[in-house]
Design a protein around this motif. Structure first.
Motif, PDB file in Angstrom:
ATOM      1  N   PRO A  67       0.831  -1.205   0.000  1.00  0.00           N
ATOM      2  CA  PRO A  67       0.000   0.000   0.000  1.00  0.00           C
ATOM      3  C   PRO A  67       0.865   1.254   0.000  1.00  0.00           C
ATOM      4  O   PRO A  67       1.903   1.309   0.651  1.00  0.00           O
ATOM      5  CB  PRO A  67      -0.813  -0.122   1.288  1.00  0.00           C
ATOM      6  CG  PRO A  67      -0.001  -1.027   2.165  1.00  0.00           C
ATOM      7  CD  PRO A  67       0.693  -1.976   1.239  1.00  0.00           C
ATOM      8  N   ARG A  68       0.437   2.248  -0.742  1.00  0.00           N
ATOM      9  CA  ARG A  68       1.107   3.545  -0.790  1.00  0.00           C
ATOM     10  C   ARG A  68       0.062   4.655  -0.715  1.00  0.00           C
ATOM     11  O   ARG A  68      -1.110   4.461  -1.036  1.00  0.00           O
ATOM     12  CB  ARG A  68       1.892   3.715  -2.100  1.00  0.00           C
ATOM     13  CG  ARG A  68       3.045   2.747  -2.321  1.00  0.00           C
ATOM     14  CD  ARG A  68       4.224   3.052  -1.413  1.00  0.00           C
ATOM     15  NE  ARG A  68       5.451   2.401  -1.844  1.00  0.00           N
ATOM     16  CZ  ARG A  68       6.428   2.059  -1.042  1.00  0.00           C
ATOM     17  NH1 ARG A  68       6.336   2.268   0.270  1.00  0.00           N
ATOM     18  NH2 ARG A  68       7.525   1.479  -1.503  1.00  0.00           N
ATOM     19  N   PHE A  69       0.501   5.824  -0.275  1.00  0.00           N
ATOM     20  CA  PHE A  69      -0.304   7.036  -0.320  1.00  0.00           C
ATOM     21  C   PHE A  69      -1.604   6.861   0.480  1.00  0.00           C
ATOM     22  O   PHE A  69      -1.543   6.420   1.631  1.00  0.00           O
ATOM     23  CB  PHE A  69      -0.545   7.462  -1.772  1.00  0.00           C
ATOM     24  CG  PHE A  69       0.706   7.397  -2.611  1.00  0.00           C
ATOM     25  CD1 PHE A  69       1.794   8.184  -2.293  1.00  0.00           C
ATOM     26  CD2 PHE A  69       0.818   6.502  -3.671  1.00  0.00           C
ATOM     27  CE1 PHE A  69       2.973   8.107  -3.042  1.00  0.00           C
ATOM     28  CE2 PHE A  69       1.976   6.413  -4.418  1.00  0.00           C
ATOM     29  CZ  PHE A  69       3.058   7.218  -4.101  1.00  0.00           C
ATOM     30  N   ALA A  70      -2.769   7.169  -0.104  1.00  0.00           N
ATOM     31  CA  ALA A  70      -4.022   7.105   0.649  1.00  0.00           C
ATOM     32  C   ALA A  70      -4.329   5.705   1.137  1.00  0.00           C
ATOM     33  O   ALA A  70      -5.006   5.527   2.153  1.00  0.00           O
ATOM     34  CB  ALA A  70      -5.179   7.635  -0.208  1.00  0.00           C
ATOM     35  N   ALA A  71      -3.843   4.690   0.440  1.00  0.00           N
ATOM     36  CA  ALA A  71      -4.074   3.307   0.858  1.00  0.00           C
ATOM     37  C   ALA A  71      -3.192   2.907   2.027  1.00  0.00           C
ATOM     38  O   ALA A  71      -3.435   1.875   2.652  1.00  0.00           O
ATOM     39  CB  ALA A  71      -3.835   2.359  -0.324  1.00  0.00           C
ATOM     40  N   ALA A  72      -2.177   3.709   2.320  1.00  0.00           N
ATOM     41  CA  ALA A  72      -1.246   3.404   3.413  1.00  0.00           C
ATOM     42  C   ALA A  72      -1.367   4.372   4.578  1.00  0.00           C
ATOM     43  O   ALA A  72      -1.042   4.023   5.707  1.00  0.00           O
ATOM     44  CB  ALA A  72       0.192   3.403   2.891  1.00  0.00           C
ATOM     45  N   GLN A  73      -1.795   5.595   4.322  1.00  0.00           N
ATOM     46  CA  GLN A  73      -1.879   6.615   5.359  1.00  0.00           C
ATOM     47  C   GLN A  73      -3.338   6.856   5.724  1.00  0.00           C
ATOM     48  O   GLN A  73      -4.004   7.722   5.138  1.00  0.00           O
ATOM     49  CB  GLN A  73      -1.215   7.919   4.899  1.00  0.00           C
ATOM     50  CG  GLN A  73       0.271   7.772   4.652  1.00  0.00           C
ATOM     51  CD  GLN A  73       0.991   9.088   4.355  1.00  0.00           C
ATOM     52  OE1 GLN A  73       2.120   9.097   3.884  1.00  0.00           O
ATOM     53  NE2 GLN A  73       0.356  10.227   4.621  1.00  0.00           N
ATOM     54  N   TYR A  74      -3.833   6.080   6.669  1.00  0.00           N
ATOM     55  CA  TYR A  74      -5.203   6.271   7.142  1.00  0.00           C
ATOM     56  C   TYR A  74      -5.278   5.803   8.587  1.00  0.00           C
ATOM     57  O   TYR A  74      -4.412   5.076   9.073  1.00  0.00           O
ATOM     58  CB  TYR A  74      -6.207   5.509   6.263  1.00  0.00           C
ATOM     59  CG  TYR A  74      -6.054   4.007   6.283  1.00  0.00           C
ATOM     60  CD1 TYR A  74      -6.725   3.219   7.223  1.00  0.00           C
ATOM     61  CD2 TYR A  74      -5.234   3.362   5.360  1.00  0.00           C
ATOM     62  CE1 TYR A  74      -6.578   1.842   7.246  1.00  0.00           C
ATOM     63  CE2 TYR A  74      -5.081   1.980   5.373  1.00  0.00           C
ATOM     64  CZ  TYR A  74      -5.766   1.227   6.317  1.00  0.00           C
ATOM     65  OH  TYR A  74      -5.618  -0.135   6.332  1.00  0.00           O
ATOM     66  N   GLY A  75      -6.342   6.256   9.268  1.00  0.00           N
ATOM     67  CA  GLY A  75      -6.471   5.916  10.680  1.00  0.00           C
ATOM     68  C   GLY A  75      -5.404   6.566  11.530  1.00  0.00           C
ATOM     69  O   GLY A  75      -5.071   6.078  12.610  1.00  0.00           O
ATOM     70  N   ARG A  76      -4.824   7.664  11.039  1.00  0.00           N
ATOM     71  CA  ARG A  76      -3.772   8.425  11.730  1.00  0.00           C
ATOM     72  C   ARG A  76      -2.525   7.588  12.004  1.00  0.00           C
ATOM     73  O   ARG A  76      -1.835   7.790  13.003  1.00  0.00           O
ATOM     74  CB  ARG A  76      -4.288   9.029  13.044  1.00  0.00           C
ATOM     75  CG  ARG A  76      -5.419  10.032  12.867  1.00  0.00           C
ATOM     76  CD  ARG A  76      -5.033  11.206  11.984  1.00  0.00           C
ATOM     77  NE  ARG A  76      -6.147  12.104  11.736  1.00  0.00           N
ATOM     78  CZ  ARG A  76      -6.188  12.986  10.746  1.00  0.00           C
ATOM     79  NH1 ARG A  76      -5.171  13.065   9.894  1.00  0.00           N
ATOM     80  NH2 ARG A  76      -7.222  13.765  10.588  1.00  0.00           N
ATOM     81  N   THR A  77      -2.227   6.638  11.095  1.00  0.00           N
ATOM     82  CA  THR A  77      -0.981   5.892  11.195  1.00  0.00           C
ATOM     83  C   THR A  77      -0.585   5.420   9.807  1.00  0.00           C
ATOM     84  O   THR A  77      -1.270   5.700   8.821  1.00  0.00           O
ATOM     85  CB  THR A  77      -1.106   4.711  12.179  1.00  0.00           C
ATOM     86  OG1 THR A  77       0.192   4.186  12.455  1.00  0.00           O
ATOM     87  CG2 THR A  77      -1.999   3.608  11.635  1.00  0.00           C
ATOM     88  N   ILE A  78       0.531   4.694   9.727  1.00  0.00           N
ATOM     89  CA  ILE A  78       1.020   4.175   8.452  1.00  0.00           C
ATOM     90  C   ILE A  78       0.766   2.671   8.413  1.00  0.00           C
ATOM     91  O   ILE A  78       0.870   1.986   9.433  1.00  0.00           O
ATOM     92  CB  ILE A  78       2.527   4.486   8.265  1.00  0.00           C
ATOM     93  CG1 ILE A  78       2.973   4.202   6.835  1.00  0.00           C
ATOM     94  CG2 ILE A  78       3.365   3.738   9.272  1.00  0.00           C
ATOM     95  CD1 ILE A  78       2.491   5.206   5.824  1.00  0.00           C
ATOM     96  N   HIS A  79       0.421   2.168   7.238  1.00  0.00           N
ATOM     97  CA  HIS A  79       0.128   0.747   7.072  1.00  0.00           C
ATOM     98  C   HIS A  79       1.092   0.161   6.046  1.00  0.00           C
ATOM     99  O   HIS A  79       1.068   0.539   4.863  1.00  0.00           O
ATOM    100  CB  HIS A  79      -1.317   0.548   6.620  1.00  0.00           C
ATOM    101  CG  HIS A  79      -2.324   1.061   7.587  1.00  0.00           C
ATOM    102  ND1 HIS A  79      -2.928   0.268   8.538  1.00  0.00           N
ATOM    103  CD2 HIS A  79      -2.810   2.322   7.778  1.00  0.00           C
ATOM    104  CE1 HIS A  79      -3.761   1.005   9.270  1.00  0.00           C
ATOM    105  NE2 HIS A  79      -3.704   2.249   8.829  1.00  0.00           N
TER     106      HIS A  79
END
Length: 585
Positions: A67-79
């Motif tokens: 995951p990158r960008f919006a798919a990785a940065q959500y829920g106030r953390t990095i995935h």
């Protein structure tokens, strides 16, 4: 049942399941066996080989899509599968162990204890889990059990007590006579300890890159092992505790800033900046060992309609719609370029003023989030806590005062959270420098000027002496009234370093309490201010490699009250950093 649970906890595949953590599932399974005699699960679980789970790879797997960008940065953390974050259960367990360790060295009064488990069932499951973590078939140099038992079982592998032996069970918290001898004062107070192993030397390519002589050997013969996963032998930090504790005494990360696609030609084209970005990515991909993550500190692209609107729309860009279309193309091109980054390296993006405007609004911030995800977030990395901020709101909150207040409350909560979890070091990332040369500087003190870049041509340097021919230093720093709000929090919680961009030139300084303030030059046009003090490192286009060296000493949160009082207004003592600017020209 308990031995079966231990096998589950040791299984790396279980730790990679997305829907439920291995420890949470194990606790539920054990509790089911205790109360009903029936297992929750009837066979060892393995991760299905499906596309849905392709991102939850084991340490030995080769990642191809992440995951990158919006798919990785959500829920106030990095995935990202290489940078997994702790579950609530792991956080509660970590806090519980820390509280007892602090009691052992007199660091925290009982009134300061954090109550994380109130339910009887959870309390028993927690006690059993901790017993399992402290007793295992582990190497002879591992000291998991408490008190004098360790001396009996240090001889060899086969002599270790059973994982569920009551010799390793922690006593009840309210037993004042029990000595929680979990950690020596010179060791990490958390749930991990270092053991010996041979770490490969840095490659010749990395040592010689950019003419910079990097460290000859990085913490040779040292690695860390977590009590939760004592068999971790991976080359990267284990995900067993979600980064709450360090697994290696050394890691690195990369700082980039101001890729700013389109700035050289003032948005006529942006192939120029794309080539700079590609060079940077090639450099990052060649680093050995690879960095734990990469952070791009804002101004990902140049076009933002408000800049054209303030100048008066021209024949080139007639209205907001045309500007938004250009910005969207630049955003997509940025994403395409950074898709070439090694997929094993997580990417973190922050917003700059050219992404959300000099006066951000809820609409401009949402537009950024649609492309790149949360504009502020936090994450654990090898025992360090990392906080990414929307610094543009600190520079000018007038267009979104409620969002500014929300972020400020969130920031204080995250700093308090990191402190409670005894983060070894705390780092903050953003676009705007909190200050340029001195934390107490005011607008009138910043008299320097950065001439407009030569790439803009002679027409930019207007002959009218009343018109500016460059950017004033005061344009770049966060205004003092908002700066001090943030710095007071940074000082209170001992932030170790702040990384920013925006200034398009390298400036290294330090706060009064020792926080390193590091402004990194751009991957686009480069400025050179007339007010800048002489810097030790060269100015130019490039990126920054940051090396984090973690100490075995306890941090501020694990000190006694007297010690903490004497160490006020100092950075956290969990380690040090070295950083090197790597030119890409």
């Amino acid at each position: 049942g308990a031995y079966y649970l231990w096998n589950i906890l040791e299984c790396k595949k279980m730790a990679s399941m997305a829907s439920i953590s291995s420890s949470e599932l194990a606790q539920k399974d054990l509790w089911s066996r205790i109360t009903s005699g029936k297992p929750l699960i009837s066979r060892p679980l393995t991760r299905p080989n499906t596309e849905e789970n392709s991102n939850n790879a084991d340490d030995d797997d080769v990642l191809s899509v992440v995951p990158r960008f919006a798919a990785a940065q959500y829920g106030r953390t990095i995935h990202h599968p290489r940078l997994k974050q702790p579950t609530p259960e792991q956080e509660n367990l970590h806090l519980s162990i820390l509280v007892e360790n602090r009691k052992n060295i007199g660091g925290v009064d009982s009134s300061e204890s954090i109550t994380s488990v109130v339910d009887d069932e959870e309390a028993l499951a927690l006690k059993l889990s901790r017993a399992l973590m402290k007793g295992s078939h582990t190497p002879r140099n591992f000291t998991g059990c408490s008190s004098d038992i360790d001396m009996k079982y240090q001889v060899g592998y086969d002599n270790m007590p059973s994982p569920t032996s009551t010799l390793c069970f922690p006593e009840a918290r309210n037993n004042p006579s029990y000595n929680y001898d979990f950690a020596d004062e010179g060791d990490f107070i958390g749930t991990c300890k270092f053991i010996e192993f041979e770490r490969p030397q840095m490659s010749t390519q990395q040592k010689e890159h950019g003419g910079i002589n990097l460290i000859e050997e990085v913490h040779s013969k040292e690695r860390s092992s977590c009590l939760i996963d004592s068999n971790n032998t991976g080359s990267r930090p284990s995900n067993c505790c979600g980064g709450l504790e360090p697994h290696f005494p050394f890691h690195s990360f990369v700082i980039c800033a101001d890729t700013q696609l389109g700035v050289t030609s003032q948005n006529v084209e942006w192939e120029t900046e794309i080539e700079y970005a590609k060079k940077a990515i090639q450099t990052i991909n060649s680093l050995d060992p690879p960095p734990l993550f990469v952070c791009v500190c804002g101004d990902l692209v140049d076009m933002q309609y408000s800049f054209e609107e303030n100048k008066g729309y021209s024949s080139r860009f007639k209205n907001k719609q045309e500007c938004d279309e250009v910005q969207a193309k630049q955003n997509l091109d940025f994403q395409n370029v950074f898709s070439e980054l090694n997929p094993e390296i997580p990417l973190v993006c922050t917003c700059g003023n050219h992404d959300v405007s000099n006066r951000p609004t809820p609409a401009s911030i949402q537009r950024y989030k649609d492309f790149f995800g949360d504009e502020y977030l936090s994450f654990w990395a090898n025992g360090t806590y990392n906080i990414v901020l929307n610094s543009v709101l600190f520079a000018n909150p007038s267009g979104a005062p409620q969002l500014f207040s929300n972020q400020l409350r969130w920031l204080e909560h995250q700093l308090e959270y990191a402190h409670k979890h005894d983060a070894k070091m705390i780092f903050v990332y953003g676009h705007h420098p909190w200050f340029l040369y001195d934390e107490n500087e005011d607008t009138d003190d910043l008299t320097g000027l950065s001439p407009f870049p030569k790439e803009w041509g002679k027409s930019t340097f207007l002959e009218d002496e009343n018109k500016p021919t460059g950017f004033k230093d005061s344009y770049f720093a966060v205004p003092k009234k908002y700066r001090m709000t943030a710095l007071n929090l940074f000082r209170k919680y001992g932030v170790n370093a702040a990384f920013t961009g925006h200034f398009h030139q390298n400036v290294i300084s330090k706060s009064s309490w020792g926080m390193e303030h590091i402004i990194t030059s751009s991957l686009s046009v480069v400025f050179d201010s007339s007010g800048k003090p002489k810097q030790e490192e060269e100015n130019g286009r490039g990126l920054r490699l940051v090396e984090v060296h973690l100490d075995k000493a306890t941090c501020v949160a694990s000190m006694t009250k007297v010690e903490r009082s004497s160490k006020k207004n100092e950075v956290r003592r969990g380690g040090t950093i070295n950083h090197h600017f790597i030119p890409i020209d």
